[in-house]
Design a protein around this motif. Structure first.
Motif, mmCIF file in Angstrom:
data_model
loop_
_atom_site.group_PDB
_atom_site.id
_atom_site.type_symbol
_atom_site.label_atom_id
_atom_site.label_comp_id
_atom_site.label_asym_id
_atom_site.label_seq_id
_atom_site.Cartn_x
_atom_site.Cartn_y
_atom_site.Cartn_z
ATOM 1 N N GLN A 1 -36.552 83.083 60.291
ATOM 2 C CA GLN A 1 -36.737 82.017 61.277
ATOM 3 C C GLN A 1 -38.119 82.106 61.923
ATOM 4 O OE1 GLN A 1 -35.112 79.485 61.512
ATOM 5 N NE2 GLN A 1 -34.911 78.663 63.573
ATOM 6 N N ARG A 2 -38.576 83.300 62.182
ATOM 7 C CA ARG A 2 -39.914 83.475 62.773
ATOM 8 C C ARG A 2 -40.983 83.001 61.792
ATOM 9 N NH1 ARG A 2 -41.760 89.080 65.536
ATOM 10 N NH2 ARG A 2 -40.176 88.335 66.998
ATOM 11 N N ALA A 3 -40.803 83.339 60.507
ATOM 12 C CA ALA A 3 -41.770 82.903 59.501
ATOM 13 C C ALA A 3 -41.817 81.382 59.401
ATOM 14 C CB ALA A 3 -41.419 83.508 58.146
ATOM 15 N N ALA A 4 -40.629 80.753 59.443
ATOM 16 C CA ALA A 4 -40.578 79.289 59.372
ATOM 17 C C ALA A 4 -41.257 78.651 60.575
ATOM 18 C CB ALA A 4 -39.121 78.830 59.275
ATOM 19 N N GLY A 5 -41.126 79.294 61.734
ATOM 20 C CA GLY A 5 -41.723 78.751 62.944
ATOM 21 C C GLY A 5 -43.242 78.769 62.939
ATOM 22 N N MET A 6 -43.833 79.612 62.101
ATOM 23 C CA MET A 6 -45.291 79.690 62.019
ATOM 24 C C MET A 6 -45.888 78.583 61.156
ATOM 25 S SD MET A 6 -45.801 83.804 61.517
ATOM 26 C CE MET A 6 -45.205 84.973 62.734
ATOM 27 N N ALA A 7 -45.045 77.921 60.350
ATOM 28 C CA ALA A 7 -45.535 76.913 59.409
ATOM 29 C C ALA A 7 -45.770 75.583 60.116
ATOM 30 C CB ALA A 7 -44.535 76.726 58.270
ATOM 31 N N THR A 8 -46.762 74.840 59.633
ATOM 32 C CA THR A 8 -47.086 73.543 60.230
ATOM 33 C C THR A 8 -47.090 72.412 59.215
ATOM 34 O OG1 THR A 8 -49.458 73.982 59.942
ATOM 35 C CG2 THR A 8 -48.472 74.591 62.063
ATOM 36 N N GLY A 9 -47.028 72.707 57.936
ATOM 37 C CA GLY A 9 -47.129 71.677 56.911
ATOM 38 C C GLY A 9 -45.816 70.962 56.660
ATOM 39 N N GLU A 10 -45.860 69.984 55.773
ATOM 40 C CA GLU A 10 -44.675 69.217 55.416
ATOM 41 C C GLU A 10 -43.676 70.076 54.654
ATOM 42 O OE1 GLU A 10 -43.573 65.041 53.056
ATOM 43 O OE2 GLU A 10 -45.643 65.787 53.099
ATOM 44 N N TYR A 11 -44.179 70.997 53.834
ATOM 45 C CA TYR A 11 -43.337 71.904 53.067
ATOM 46 C C TYR A 11 -43.716 73.345 53.397
ATOM 47 C CZ TYR A 11 -42.771 67.581 50.436
ATOM 48 O OH TYR A 11 -42.540 66.279 50.091
#
Length: 365
Positions: free
Chosen positions: A8-18
């Motif tokens: 979940q922490r890794a996903a929260g760092m992402a900003t792109g569409e995928y």
């Protein structure tokens, strides 16, 4: 920090569409990123795409697992379903939980049929791995209403007896669980007409993503429209759970086409481990296995063959599943084989599970 919290922490760092989730020990193949992203452009309901762990007969196919090594997720879909469940300690259950929630939302998981990314290196398991897996299994069962390890298994051992690549083949699986076996057929043969019946309503809802599946008790189900309908009926470890096996087999017989086949598997009660315990006065039911506490009928190879023949089937092939035992068991086996007053069959002692392929014939009066 749990595995769910890390994901979940890794996903929260992402900003792109995928979002790409890629383990650091994975070697990527040329063009890998474009191949994954291309699937999102071709299909509208995709939540996750991943390289397949096996060679598919098509360039891409539906999946019911998320692989640990590499996958691409639609960030908007991931956010809409609440992301990863931080309560899971292990990555295995965290990702399988996400996969089930995707399917419950009627979205798609896709395996890419080419470009598998081989993994290198080793993940060191925590000292409390067994406890973590047990806790996650219990959490998963309470959350989704079924056991993942029990309900997600694919019966390749039974599919080997079925011509499931035949155009338009019509298959019914009784006790299809989450539909892993039906999914294998769907990905190999898009023209197959697939049906499933599953007692567990939650598992049936997952299988319904891959076939025409309903939840219900096979023994009381009345479906006149199924008479003479199916080329194959699969019953993988189902018959031993049924109260009236004769009526069940007669119903299966009526659902098959004149040239149809029943492929069933059952545990073998004459297995060495059961006989030795009986000789010592022990018959203890277990959570799983030959003496599963939910079993109400028990069979040997001879008794299941007689049962099938009595109900109008002709047994054409028999398969046996054998598992390795400790050396102490084989010593007892050899002693039993030396009995002079009884004819003891070595294969029967070693067979844990029996697979029968039975053609529809005439019911004996």
């Amino acid at each position: 920090m749990t595995a769910g919290e890390r994901w979940q922490r890794a996903a929260g760092m992402a900003t792109g569409e995928y979002i790409i989730f890629l383990r650091d020990y994975v070697m990527v193949a040329e063009g890998w990123l474009a191949q994954l992203k291309d699937i999102f452009g071709r299909f509208s309901q995709v939540a996750v795409v991943q390289p397949s762990a096996e060679n598919l007969d098509v360039d891409c196919g539906n999946a019911m697992h998320i692989h640990l090594n590499c996958f691409m997720a639609d960030r908007q879909e991931l956010t809409a379903m609440g992301g990863f469940d931080s309560g899971y300690c292990t990555e295995h259950y965290c990702l399988n939980d996400l996969a089930v929630r995707i399917l419950q939302r009627k979205k798609q998981l896709f395996d890419l049929g080419r470009g598998w990314l081989p993994a290198y290196g080793e993940i060191k398991a925590p000292a409390t791995k067994e406890q973590a897996i047990a806790a996650d299994a219990d959490r998963y069962r309470q959350k989704h209403g079924f056991s993942w390890s029990y309900s997600s298994g694919r019966r390749d051992d039974m599919l080997q007896f079925i011509d499931y690549r035949k155009p338009g083949v019509r298959i019914m699986e009784i006790g299809c669980a989450c539909g892993a076996t039906l999914l294998k057929v769907r990905n190999s043969n898009p023209s197959a007409d697939l049906y499933g019946l599953e007692l567990n309503e939650a598992a049936a809802a997952i299988a319904a993503n891959f076939a025409k599946v309903e939840s219900g008790n096979f023994e009381v189900l009345v479906r006149p429209e199924f008479v003479g309908k199916f080329d194959y009926i699969i019953m993988g470890d189902v018959l031993e759970h049924l109260v009236d096996t004769d009526k069940a087999l007669q119903k299966v017989h009526s659902w098959l086409k004149p040239s149809g086949c029943l492929v069933l598997s059952i545990p073998n009660v004459s297995h060495l481990t059961v006989l030795v315990n009986v000789l010592q006065g022990q018959w203890e039911y277990e959570e799983a296995g030959i003496l599963d506490r939910t079993h109400v009928r028990f069979f040997t190879l001879q008794s299941i063959q007689r049962c099938l023949e009595k109900n109008g089937f002709q047994v054409r092939q028999v398969g046996r599943k054998v598992f390795e035992l400790g050396s102490g068991w084989y010593k007892v086996r050899d002693e039993l084989l030396q009995l002079k007053t009884l004819a003891v069959n070595k294969e029967d002692l070693e067979t844990y599970q029996i697979i029968c392929v039975a053609e529809k014939g005439h019911v004996n009066e």
